[in-house]
Motif scaffolding. Sequence first.
Motif, mmCIF file in Angstrom:
data_model
loop_
_atom_site.group_PDB
_atom_site.id
_atom_site.type_symbol
_atom_site.label_atom_id
_atom_site.label_comp_id
_atom_site.label_asym_id
_atom_site.label_seq_id
_atom_site.Cartn_x
_atom_site.Cartn_y
_atom_site.Cartn_z
ATOM 1 N N PRO A 49 0.826 -1.191 0.000
ATOM 2 C CA PRO A 49 0.000 0.000 0.000
ATOM 3 C C PRO A 49 0.870 1.253 0.000
ATOM 4 O O PRO A 49 2.015 1.235 0.456
ATOM 5 N N SER A 50 0.311 2.347 -0.477
ATOM 6 C CA SER A 50 1.043 3.612 -0.537
ATOM 7 C C SER A 50 1.060 4.264 0.842
ATOM 8 O O SER A 50 0.280 3.920 1.729
ATOM 9 N N PHE A 51 1.967 5.236 1.019
ATOM 10 C CA PHE A 51 2.032 5.981 2.277
ATOM 11 C C PHE A 51 0.674 6.605 2.597
ATOM 12 O O PHE A 51 0.230 6.589 3.738
ATOM 13 N N ARG A 52 0.015 7.160 1.594
ATOM 14 C CA ARG A 52 -1.301 7.799 1.812
ATOM 15 C C ARG A 52 -2.361 6.796 2.258
ATOM 16 O O ARG A 52 -3.354 7.167 2.874
ATOM 17 N N GLU A 53 -2.146 5.515 1.949
ATOM 18 C CA GLU A 53 -3.107 4.495 2.366
ATOM 19 C C GLU A 53 -2.856 4.013 3.792
ATOM 20 O O GLU A 53 -3.791 3.899 4.578
ATOM 21 N N PHE A 54 -1.609 3.726 4.147
ATOM 22 C CA PHE A 54 -1.385 3.123 5.460
ATOM 23 C C PHE A 54 -1.064 4.119 6.570
ATOM 24 O O PHE A 54 -1.362 3.858 7.736
ATOM 25 N N LEU A 55 -0.488 5.281 6.253
ATOM 26 C CA LEU A 55 -0.096 6.210 7.317
ATOM 27 C C LEU A 55 -1.258 6.795 8.115
ATOM 28 O O LEU A 55 -1.195 6.817 9.351
ATOM 29 N N PRO A 56 -2.323 7.290 7.486
ATOM 30 C CA PRO A 56 -3.425 7.828 8.291
ATOM 31 C C PRO A 56 -4.001 6.798 9.268
ATOM 32 O O PRO A 56 -4.263 7.114 10.432
ATOM 33 N N ALA A 57 -4.185 5.562 8.813
ATOM 34 C CA ALA A 57 -4.726 4.522 9.694
ATOM 35 C C ALA A 57 -3.758 4.224 10.838
ATOM 36 O O ALA A 57 -4.169 4.055 11.993
ATOM 37 N N TRP A 58 -2.464 4.159 10.536
ATOM 38 C CA TRP A 58 -1.467 3.906 11.579
ATOM 39 C C TRP A 58 -1.469 5.050 12.593
ATOM 40 O O TRP A 58 -1.463 4.814 13.805
ATOM 41 N N LEU A 59 -1.500 6.296 12.105
ATOM 42 C CA LEU A 59 -1.476 7.460 12.991
ATOM 43 C C LEU A 59 -2.652 7.446 13.960
ATOM 44 O O LEU A 59 -2.481 7.692 15.155
ATOM 45 N N THR A 60 -3.845 7.142 13.477
ATOM 46 C CA THR A 60 -5.031 7.205 14.338
ATOM 47 C C THR A 60 -5.005 6.146 15.452
ATOM 48 O O THR A 60 -5.733 6.286 16.442
ATOM 49 N N ARG A 61 -4.165 5.132 15.334
ATOM 50 C CA ARG A 61 -4.052 4.099 16.371
ATOM 51 C C ARG A 61 -3.008 4.435 17.435
ATOM 52 O O ARG A 61 -2.856 3.689 18.406
ATOM 53 N N LEU A 121 7.712 -2.397 13.565
ATOM 54 C CA LEU A 121 7.154 -2.459 12.212
ATOM 55 C C LEU A 121 5.865 -1.653 12.116
ATOM 56 O O LEU A 121 4.977 -1.770 12.954
ATOM 57 N N ILE A 122 5.773 -0.825 11.075
ATOM 58 C CA ILE A 122 4.538 -0.103 10.763
ATOM 59 C C ILE A 122 3.710 -0.925 9.786
ATOM 60 O O ILE A 122 2.534 -1.168 9.997
ATOM 61 N N VAL A 123 4.348 -1.387 8.701
ATOM 62 C CA VAL A 123 3.641 -2.137 7.662
ATOM 63 C C VAL A 123 4.672 -2.815 6.759
ATOM 64 O O VAL A 123 5.822 -2.388 6.696
ATOM 65 N N THR A 124 4.260 -3.857 6.079
ATOM 66 C CA THR A 124 5.062 -4.398 4.980
ATOM 67 C C THR A 124 4.371 -3.965 3.696
ATOM 68 O O THR A 124 3.143 -3.866 3.644
ATOM 69 N N ALA A 125 5.167 -3.682 2.677
ATOM 70 C CA ALA A 125 4.628 -3.170 1.418
ATOM 71 C C ALA A 125 5.424 -3.761 0.264
ATOM 72 O O ALA A 125 6.502 -4.334 0.459
ATOM 73 N N GLU A 126 4.902 -3.585 -0.925
ATOM 74 C CA GLU A 126 5.565 -4.064 -2.136
ATOM 75 C C GLU A 126 5.959 -2.859 -2.980
ATOM 76 O O GLU A 126 5.117 -2.062 -3.381
#
Length: 167
Positions: free
Chosen positions: A7-19, A73-78
């Motif tokens: 996923p792109s930064f714009r996809e995973f960062l907002p969700a990670w931040l809100t947690r 770890l924040i996320v794994t991505a491709e």
Amino acid sequence: MKPTLTPSFREFLPAWLTRQPWFRGGAPASVGFFRFEDPAGEVGIETHVLEAGGVTYQIPMTYRGAPLAGGALIVTAEHSVLGPRWIYQAETDPVWRNELLRLVRENATAGRGSDFAVHGTLLADFADDDVHIELARILTDPAQFDDIVGIVTAGDHHMATIRRRMA
């Protein structure tokens, strides 16, 4: 063709931040980013700046081609060119720490060509193993100066400051 991250930064960062426990609420939106360069060219080092509810946050990250033992770890991505990427909270990555300490030791600027740049200001000599990096996660906190993104301390002594500048 421009490389992509899924996923792109714009996809995973907002969700990670809100947690995160220090998140104060609102709908996160990207403000910009700045990038450091790993001297060895192996680790990506970026800080993304997001705004939500009138509060500005910085999220420093590193991304690697293999897992980092002990990293948060924040996320794994491709990555479309580089393959799998493990994206970590940068404070848990020794490459980020070394690059940040180099920045302040050399009174250098990083992030040119990004939305922001950061500048390190050395106030006193220090040994890398003796210092603590205090990261300002919230950049609009009234208790802080708006341009300070981090402080390097040794015990009770302020050794260096990292400031944000518009690039």
